[in-house]
Structure formats: C-alpha cells, structure tokens
Design a protein around this motif. Structure first.
Motif, PDB file in Angstrom:
ATOM      1  N   PRO A  52       0.948  -1.083   0.059  1.00 36.69           N
ATOM      2  CA  PRO A  52       0.008   0.035  -0.090  1.00 36.69           C
ATOM      3  C   PRO A  52       0.997   1.208  -0.039  1.00 36.69           C
ATOM      4  N   LEU A  53       0.576   2.206  -0.763  1.00 39.67           N
ATOM      5  CA  LEU A  53       1.284   3.360  -1.005  1.00 39.67           C
ATOM      6  C   LEU A  53       0.252   4.471  -0.428  1.00 39.67           C
ATOM      7  N   TYR A  54       0.554   5.277   0.407  1.00 45.98           N
ATOM      8  CA  TYR A  54      -0.258   6.469   0.869  1.00 45.98           C
ATOM      9  C   TYR A  54       0.354   7.734   0.428  1.00 45.98           C
ATOM     10  N   GLU A  55      -0.021   8.456  -0.618  1.00 52.20           N
ATOM     11  CA  GLU A  55       0.760   9.870  -1.099  1.00 52.20           C
ATOM     12  C   GLU A  55       0.272  10.826  -0.296  1.00 52.20           C
ATOM     13  N   GLY A  56       1.285  11.235   0.568  1.00 50.70           N
ATOM     14  CA  GLY A  56       0.991  12.349   1.437  1.00 50.70           C
ATOM     15  C   GLY A  56       2.203  12.620   2.321  1.00 50.70           C
ATOM     16  N   ASP A  57       2.256  13.644   3.161  1.00 49.71           N
ATOM     17  CA  ASP A  57       3.336  14.252   3.884  1.00 49.71           C
ATOM     18  C   ASP A  57       3.392  13.629   5.399  1.00 49.71           C
ATOM     19  N   ILE A  58       4.521  13.357   5.859  1.00 47.35           N
ATOM     20  CA  ILE A  58       4.601  12.996   7.207  1.00 47.35           C
ATOM     21  C   ILE A  58       4.234  13.582   8.344  1.00 47.35           C
ATOM     22  N   GLU A  59       3.917  15.151   7.944  1.00 41.38           N
ATOM     23  CA  GLU A  59       3.795  16.250   8.775  1.00 41.38           C
ATOM     24  C   GLU A  59       1.948  16.215   9.101  1.00 41.38           C
ATOM     25  N   ASP A  60       1.302  15.372   8.112  1.00 38.99           N
ATOM     26  CA  ASP A  60      -0.114  15.263   8.074  1.00 38.99           C
ATOM     27  C   ASP A  60      -0.389  14.326   9.066  1.00 38.99           C
ATOM     28  N   GLN A  61      -0.841  14.736  10.494  1.00 40.19           N
ATOM     29  CA  GLN A  61      -1.268  13.955  11.649  1.00 40.19           C
ATOM     30  C   GLN A  61      -2.454  12.989  11.374  1.00 40.19           C
ATOM     31  N   ALA A  62      -3.537  13.658  10.596  1.00 36.94           N
ATOM     32  CA  ALA A  62      -4.680  13.058  10.444  1.00 36.94           C
ATOM     33  C   ALA A  62      -4.239  11.613   9.402  1.00 36.94           C
ATOM     34  N   LEU A  63      -3.740  12.045   8.553  1.00 40.52           N
ATOM     35  CA  LEU A  63      -3.209  10.769   7.656  1.00 40.52           C
ATOM     36  C   LEU A  63      -2.326   9.818   8.071  1.00 40.52           C
ATOM     37  N   LEU A  64      -1.508  10.206   9.166  1.00 37.31           N
ATOM     38  CA  LEU A  64      -0.772   9.395   9.830  1.00 37.31           C
ATOM     39  C   LEU A  64      -1.531   8.475  10.582  1.00 37.31           C
ATOM     40  N   ALA A  65      -2.440   9.103  11.401  1.00 39.87           N
ATOM     41  CA  ALA A  65      -3.369   8.304  12.351  1.00 39.87           C
ATOM     42  C   ALA A  65      -4.204   7.196  11.551  1.00 39.87           C
ATOM     43  N   ARG A  66      -4.516   7.747  10.375  1.00 42.94           N
ATOM     44  CA  ARG A  66      -5.368   6.670   9.639  1.00 42.94           C
ATOM     45  C   ARG A  66      -4.496   5.557   8.901  1.00 42.94           C
ATOM     46  N   ILE A  67      -3.310   5.951   8.750  1.00 43.42           N
ATOM     47  CA  ILE A  67      -2.286   4.816   8.308  1.00 43.42           C
ATOM     48  C   ILE A  67      -2.199   3.721   9.430  1.00 43.42           C
ATOM     49  N   PHE A  68      -1.776   4.495  10.463  1.00 44.14           N
ATOM     50  CA  PHE A  68      -1.314   3.610  11.846  1.00 44.14           C
ATOM     51  C   PHE A  68      -2.614   2.722  12.038  1.00 44.14           C
ATOM     52  N   LYS A 102       9.370  17.921  10.879  1.00 43.97           N
ATOM     53  CA  LYS A 102       8.528  16.764  10.459  1.00 43.97           C
ATOM     54  C   LYS A 102       8.790  15.451  10.972  1.00 43.97           C
ATOM     55  N   SER A 103       9.977  15.062  11.482  1.00 39.73           N
ATOM     56  CA  SER A 103      10.309  13.985  11.979  1.00 39.73           C
ATOM     57  C   SER A 103       9.496  14.109  13.487  1.00 39.73           C
ATOM     58  N   ARG A 104       9.680  15.452  13.983  1.00 45.46           N
ATOM     59  CA  ARG A 104       9.039  15.507  15.443  1.00 45.46           C
ATOM     60  C   ARG A 104       7.510  15.095  15.325  1.00 45.46           C
ATOM     61  N   ALA A 105       6.711  15.454  14.212  1.00 40.20           N
ATOM     62  CA  ALA A 105       5.234  15.323  14.006  1.00 40.20           C
ATOM     63  C   ALA A 105       5.202  13.754  13.747  1.00 40.20           C
ATOM     64  N   LEU A 106       6.066  13.276  13.202  1.00 41.20           N
ATOM     65  CA  LEU A 106       6.023  11.542  12.772  1.00 41.20           C
ATOM     66  C   LEU A 106       6.213  10.725  14.227  1.00 41.20           C
ATOM     67  N   ILE A 107       7.288  11.347  14.887  1.00 40.65           N
ATOM     68  CA  ILE A 107       7.313  10.647  16.108  1.00 40.65           C
ATOM     69  C   ILE A 107       6.305  10.840  17.033  1.00 40.65           C
ATOM     70  N   GLU A 108       5.587  12.152  17.150  1.00 38.99           N
ATOM     71  CA  GLU A 108       4.408  12.268  17.937  1.00 38.99           C
ATOM     72  C   GLU A 108       3.417  11.524  17.776  1.00 38.99           C
ATOM     73  N   ALA A 109       3.166  11.403  16.266  1.00 35.83           N
ATOM     74  CA  ALA A 109       1.892  10.351  15.874  1.00 35.83           C
ATOM     75  C   ALA A 109       2.057   9.161  16.137  1.00 35.83           C
ATOM     76  N   ALA A 110       3.490   8.520  15.881  1.00 35.46           N
ATOM     77  CA  ALA A 110       3.774   7.021  16.364  1.00 35.46           C
ATOM     78  C   ALA A 110       3.419   6.893  17.744  1.00 35.46           C
ATOM     79  N   VAL A 111       3.762   7.853  18.638  1.00 37.74           N
ATOM     80  CA  VAL A 111       3.565   7.597  20.030  1.00 37.74           C
ATOM     81  C   VAL A 111       2.041   7.662  20.278  1.00 37.74           C
TER      82      VAL A 111
END
Length: 334
Positions: A52-68, A102-111
């Motif tokens: 699966p490929l999600y085209e988007g940015d790692i700063e997009d918290q809503a998208l990350l939450a959906r992927i996770f 953007k890495s900070r946003a990704l780390i936060e979304a992961a946590v």
C-alpha cells in the motif's frame, strides 16, 4: 514474545532510493509493509506490487493516524527527508523543517498510535570532520552543516522520547550509500543526484560529459577524498535486522554506524568505474567543497557485534556493476 513477522511496518520515504530497498528487504523477508511518500523525490514505480502506498506528507497527523489504524502499524522505518549537504547550507530553515520538524510530527503520531519501534535513517554527517581514522559511535558529534544537525536533532528527539514513552528506537548512521538492487527492481533514480558513483555511471553511459573531482590536495594517498561506500541492499538488510533486535528487546535502543570500515578515494572509485565499464570517464579537477573531510571511514564493530549482519555485496566493483545495471534500466523506464 512478539514475532517480527507479526509487526506491520510503515516505511516513510519508501518510494525513494534507500527507502525502496528497505521495502524490498521487508517484503522479501515476508513482513507486512506500507509506504507513505509525498513523491517529491520518490517514484511510484519503486513500490512493489501489493504494497500500500499513501501519497502524503509525514507532517499530516490525520493521515498518519489513519495509516497507523488501517495498517495496524507496530514499527516505523523513517527515510523521508532531504539529503543534499550544499543545499542544506543554502536553505537551512527548509532542512530544519523538512528533516527535524516533520520528524517530530511523525514521532508524536507514532507515540499517540502506540507504535513500539522506530528505526531512523541517520548519517555520518553527524560527526562533522572527525579527527580519527575510523569513526565509532562515540566519536564526538560536531556537525558542520544544517543537514548533519537536522539529523542529530532527530536522534536526540528519539532518545528523549524513548526515555519518556514505551517506544524504542535505532538510529543507523550511514556512510556513503551506493549501488542498486541486484535483481534490478529499484535503484537511485533522482535526477541531478550528487552521489559520486551515481554521477560516475551516468558519465560512463554518456548522460554527463564529465565528473568533477572536488579537491586534489587532501592529506590522502592520492590527494582526493576517501569515503566508506556501502551497498544499499546490505544497508537495507541491516534495517530489517535492527528492527528484529528492537522487537526482541523492547527496553533497548540502539545507535550504530553502517559502513564496511574500508575507504576508497575519489580517484579509486573513478578507476573502478572505468574498469567495470571498459570506458574512460573524463575527470575535471575542481576546488574543494566547503566542509568536506579528507577521509570519512566507519568503524563497524558495533553493528557486527550487535546484529547477525553479514554483508553480501562488500565489493566496490559489485556496487558499481549494480549501479550501472540500474542506470541502464532507468533509461528504459523513462
């Protein structure tokens, strides 16, 4: 105990050079994998069928939450970011945003999502200009450009986050990554790339008129800069093994150099390209670039002691041959 095969992995920047090799390594190992990539420097063709490929940015918290949630992600391999050192000097705020913020946003979304494992694509640029022949992980970290600082800051964020939350991490500090998938499935595809071996094989195939040699007066045997080149597929394999190590010991985090511990000068690399291609590349001597160390070679003792990592392509001619094979295929893809 959790089995590695039961931990779905999100690969950020998985349509890019190193990220796409990591995706292949995970898929070849039978792991569940998904990709997020904004495709600014990545390519759809680099993503294997079924991933699966999600085209988007790692700063997009809503998208990350959906992927996770959709993919039930248990681990992140983070490759997304900008990597051109001179550009980082010209555009420092862009690099601090793209690589660090953007890495900070990704780390936060992961946590927030309860992700337990995080592997970070770091760099030997965190060491700056070391005063040792072979760099260990304990060599002082004194970056000399925003690129190196942007990566070191992310390492620090991960260390602090692992201390405060139930997530462990591994920072892998790459030396000079080169080559391509031996089966020709992916490789370095970015136009205008600055990596020496990529540039040299382009020149050998007539895509460039010459190769610039930046600095011939370094304190090295032939006066040109010496670097430790690692095959991208060996590097990808190290990521999979590092993830296994994080899963096996959830309370442990790791920082490891990724290199072979052997250096080649610019001239030695160009001679090898001439040898592999049976052609002679035109070399244009140019002044040193600001901040280029004379020599940058890894001490890979820690990764070899920590992981069951057995490089399969630790040979300069092999690295060049695989890069050349991909460069020819890239011509057909375009």
């Amino acid at each position: 105990m959790t089995k590695p095969a039961d931990v779905p992995v999100l690969v950020t920047g998985g349509a890019g050079y190193i990220g796409s090799h990591a995706v292949l390594a995970l898929k070849d190992a039978g792991r569940k994998v998904a990709v997020i990539d904004n495709l600014t420097t990545g390519f759809r063709f680099a993503i294997p069928d079924g991933v699966p490929l999600y085209e988007g940015d790692i700063e997009d918290q809503a998208l990350l939450a959906r992927i996770f949630a959709e993919q039930q992600i248990g681990a992140v391999m983070h490759f997304a970011g900008s990597i051109v050192v001179p550009e980082s000097v010209e555009k420092p705020l862009f690099y601090y945003h793209n690589n660090t913020v953007k890495s900070r946003a990704l780390i936060e979304a992961a946590v927030v999502a309860g992700v337990r494992h995080f592997i970070f694509s770091s760099t030997a640029a965190t060491y700056g200009i070391p005063d040792v022949a072979a760099v260990t992980e304990d060599t002082p970290k004194v970056p000399i450009n925003p690129y190196g600082w942007s990566k070191l800051m992310t390492e620090q964020m991960l260390a602090d986050t692992s201390a405060a939350h139930p997530i462990n991490h591994c920072a892998l500090r790459y030396f000079n990554v080169a080559g391509a998938d031996p089966l020709g499935r992916t490789g370095q595809s970015t136009a205008g790339a600055t990596h020496l071996i990529k540039v040299a094989v382009e020149a050998a195939l007539g895509k460039r008129e010459s190769v610039s040699v930046f600095g011939t007066d370094f304190d090295t045997p032939d006066g040109t800069g010496v670097r430790d080149y690692i095959h991208v597929s060996d590097l990808a394999a190290a990521h999979v093994l590092a993830l296994d190590a994080l899963i096996a010991e959830p309370a442990r985090s790791l920082t490891m150099n990724c290199g072979y511990g052997r250096g080649f000068s610019v001239m030695e690399v160009l001679d090898a390209v001439d040898r592999v291609t049976n052609r002679t590349i035109e070399r244009v001597m140019a002044p040193r670039r600001a901040g280029d160390p004379a020599s940058l070679i890894s001490d890979p003792s820690r990764i070899r002691a920590t992981l069951p990592w057995q490089p399969q392509h630790a040979d300069l001619d092999t690295i060049i041959a695989h890069a050349l094979q991909w460069e020819r295929k890239l011509t057909e893809l375009r």
